[in-house]
Design a protein around this motif. Structure first.
Motif, short mmCIF file in Angstrom:
data_model
loop_
_atom_site.label_atom_id
_atom_site.label_comp_id
_atom_site.label_asym_id
_atom_site.label_seq_id
_atom_site.Cartn_x
_atom_site.Cartn_y
_atom_site.Cartn_z
N GLU A 1 11.72 57.26 -42.85
CA GLU A 1 11.10 58.59 -42.96
C GLU A 1 9.51 58.31 -43.72
N GLN B 1 7.44 59.86 -45.50
CA GLN B 1 7.10 59.82 -47.04
C GLN B 1 7.61 58.67 -47.78
N LEU B 2 8.54 57.86 -47.17
CA LEU B 2 8.68 56.52 -47.79
C LEU B 2 7.59 55.84 -47.88
N GLU C 1 4.65 56.68 -47.49
CA GLU C 1 3.30 57.27 -48.16
C GLU C 1 3.76 56.64 -49.68
N ALA C 2 5.07 56.74 -49.97
CA ALA C 2 5.29 56.55 -51.48
C ALA C 2 5.08 55.14 -51.85
#
Lengths: 369, 225
Positions: free
Chosen positions: B114, B116-117, B119-120
């Motif tokens: 994913e 977003q992971l 990015e996180a």
């Protein structure tokens, strides 16, 4: 510490973000419908998306400047970011998730910091659980703790509580408040829930179609919405196009006729002329239904009307009422019963002058730049 | 049973597999995350061995590492002997031949992490390398295992490339598939059958592992939100 943002970012042929604002320490709500550019704005500030032009500063430190070609990489910005879907690392335990951002720290202080924040967010017991083994509210706390433990200079939260029930929301909001009482950093909080706006916000910036529509206190922005899109978000159900019939400067009111009907209503005075086309709004909960013609009443608008339909929704009855134009009125089931309301019945709508709001047409935006 | 051929094949597969993981992983990372517009050219080159006849690949590798080529001469100057018809030459040829079988499963796995992971991770201050090691790689575990197993097994069973580049020197370049060919040529069908059975069982076991893992990964995936 102050966050100053001035940025432009075109995402598609018909959507561009173009905002300029600065926020002090404390919670600032970013309010707007979906697609208004809230998330894009947060991503630009975090450095996940590069603006086309502009400048982003925290205090005196420049994070991004298109003129001098400064673009501090995401990992060096020291910004806390809570993603809408949380983005917890599924293969790491709660404690490891929280420790993840403390890579630069020595091992012992990192563990100490993690322990402290686990404690203050009441999730110590979950330390060895994986994210998919804990509840939604707990996951939210873990994500918040993970963002806060790194001691960010700015915190950004993208609709962090939208999926939670109200008591859990309030608790987390309290945790966040308590945390920021000591830190006092700028927090940019995206939501489209009015309740969160009033519970949290010291300031509200409302965004529409990539532009700032208005900003101020929650009361300024939501209680007296000057734009129809905001009014809809703030819970105004009834909108009417109307024409100004007469103006009374003495009483500070004016009379206007709803377009397409003969119904005339008294609304608060505004800077318009007789004959002006205006748009007015009223909340469905601010209208009173009277079973017979009321006398000796302070309300200035008593409009004869006919009930079209009544439907129960939860603890509320939603009435559709024809008073020249169709009105939505909300009342309690008890009130509905004691008045013996039924479809086709003749009633009167009672509306206080100052319950009416004048809203600007959708596209006429008064930019605050 | 020609145990020296089987041992040689196992050794070759292990060495090639090691190099493939070492070099194939960065290639897979680059293929997954690069936004270079000509990326597809690199992807095509990596995938070539899938469609190319092994003899064609083997022929060019043989020319490329031969005593006339710059690589062959440099190697000879350094090590004192040529590359063609040696174990080292076989490693180079097998590496190229099995490259897509290592790169493609990893590319698929990396791209399923994913976004977003990732990015996180960078918002939390992690470098790209740290993000790769702590987030992308563990979440791509099954893809990496698939890549390892497939490239190992593919090297184990290759024939054409080995014959072109390595020839048939017992204990040096005579792998198990060449041994079977030899046994058939000398009409020793019983020996060929035993060796072939072994290879067949091995391949079946390997594929069961790969498919078993992937089924599990698909069942687990939706829970990760």
């Amino acid at each position: 510490m102050k966050l100053s943002v001035d940025l432009q970012k075109r995402l598609s042929a018909n959507f561009a973000l173009d905002v300029k604002f600065s926020i002090p320490a404390g919670v600032t709500i970013l309010f707007g419908a979906s697609g208004s550019g809230k998330t894009t704005l947060l991503r630009c500030v975090a450095g996940l998306l590069r603006p086309d032009s502009g400048q982003i500063k925290i205090g005196d430190q420049i994070l991004f400047d298109s003129d001098t070609r400064v673009d501090v990489p995401v990992r060096e910005r020291k910004i806390g970011f809570l993603f809408q879907n949380l983005a917890l690392f599924p293969h790491l335990s709660v404690a490891k998730n929280i420790e993840y951002g403390l890579d630069g720290c020595e091992r012992t202080p990192a563990q100490q910091l993690t322990e402290n924040i686990l404690e203050s967010f009441r999730i110590s017991a979950l330390r060895n659980h994986k994210p998919n083994e804990i509840s939604g509210g707990e996951r939210q706390r873990v994500a918040l703790a993970r963002a806060l433990v790194t001691d960010p200079r700015v915190l950004m939260l993208d609709e962090p509580l939208s999926a939670l029930d109200y008591p859990t929301q309030s608790q987390i909001i309290e945790d966040l408040r308590a945390w920021n009482a000591a830190r006092d950093i700028p927090i940019l909080y995206v939501t489209h829930s009015q309740r969160e706006v009033f519970a949290l916000g010291e300031r509200v910036i409302s965004l529409e179609n990539g532009k700032i529509l208005s900003q101020g206190t929650p009361q300024d922005v939501l209680e007296a919405p000057t734009h129809e899109s905001l009014a809809q978000l703030a819970g105004f159900e009834n909108f009417f196009d109307a024409t100004v019939v007469s103006i009374s400067n003495d009483s500070g009111t004016m009379l206007c006729r709803l377009n397409g009907a003969t119904t005339e209503v008294e609304v608060p005075l505004s800077r318009v002329e007789v004959g002006s086309k205006i748009r007015i709004a009223i909340r469905a909960g601010d209208i009173i239904i009277a079973g017979e013609f009321p006398r000796a009443l302070s309300a200035r608008n008593i409009v004869p009307a006919r009930i079209i339909s009544l439907r129960r929704e939860g603890t509320m009855v939603i009435a559709e009422i024809d008073a020249g134009r169709s009105f939505e009125v909300h009342l309690t089931p008890g009130a509905c019963e004691s008045l013996g309301l039924k479809p086709e019945q003749q009633v009167w709508l009672v509306i206080k002058t100052h319950s009416w709001r004048l809203v600007a047409a959708r596209m006429v935006s008064v930019r605050q730049r | 049973m020609d145990w020296s051929a089987i041992l040689l094949s196992l050794k070759l597969s292990s060495v090639v597999c090691g190099f493939l993981l070492l070099i194939g992983t960065p290639i897979a990372y680059w293929v997954t995350f690069s936004r270079w517009r000509w990326k597809f050219l690199v992807e095509s080159v990596v995938a070539l061995p899938i469609v190319l006849p092994p003899t064609v690949l083997g022929f060019y590798v043989l020319v490329g590492i031969g005593s006339q080529s710059p690589i062959g001469r440099a190697w000879a100057a350094w090590s004192g002997h040529g590359l063609a018809f040696t174990f080292e030459g076989l490693v180079i040829a097998s590496f190229l031949y099995s490259l897509p079988f290592a790169v493609q499963p990893m590319t698929v796995a990396f791209s399923q992490v994913e976004h977003q992971l990732i990015e996180a991770s960078s918002v939390l201050g992690a470098s790209r390398l740290r993000t790769f090691i702590r987030i992308i790689l563990p979440l791509s575990r099954n893809g990496v295992i698939t890549a390892t197993v497939l490239s190992f097994a593919h090297t184990m069973g290759e024939f054409g490339v080995v014959l072109m580049v390595g020839g048939n020197i017992p204990g040096v370049t005579r792998t198990v598939s060449i041994a079977i060919y030899d046994q058939v040529q000398s009409l020793d069908y019983a020996a060929a059958n035993r060796t072939a059975w072994l290879l067949l069982l091995f391949s079946f076991a390997v594929l069961s592992v790969v498919y078993g893992l992937n089924r599990k990964s698909l069942a687990v995936w939706p829970l990760q939100r």
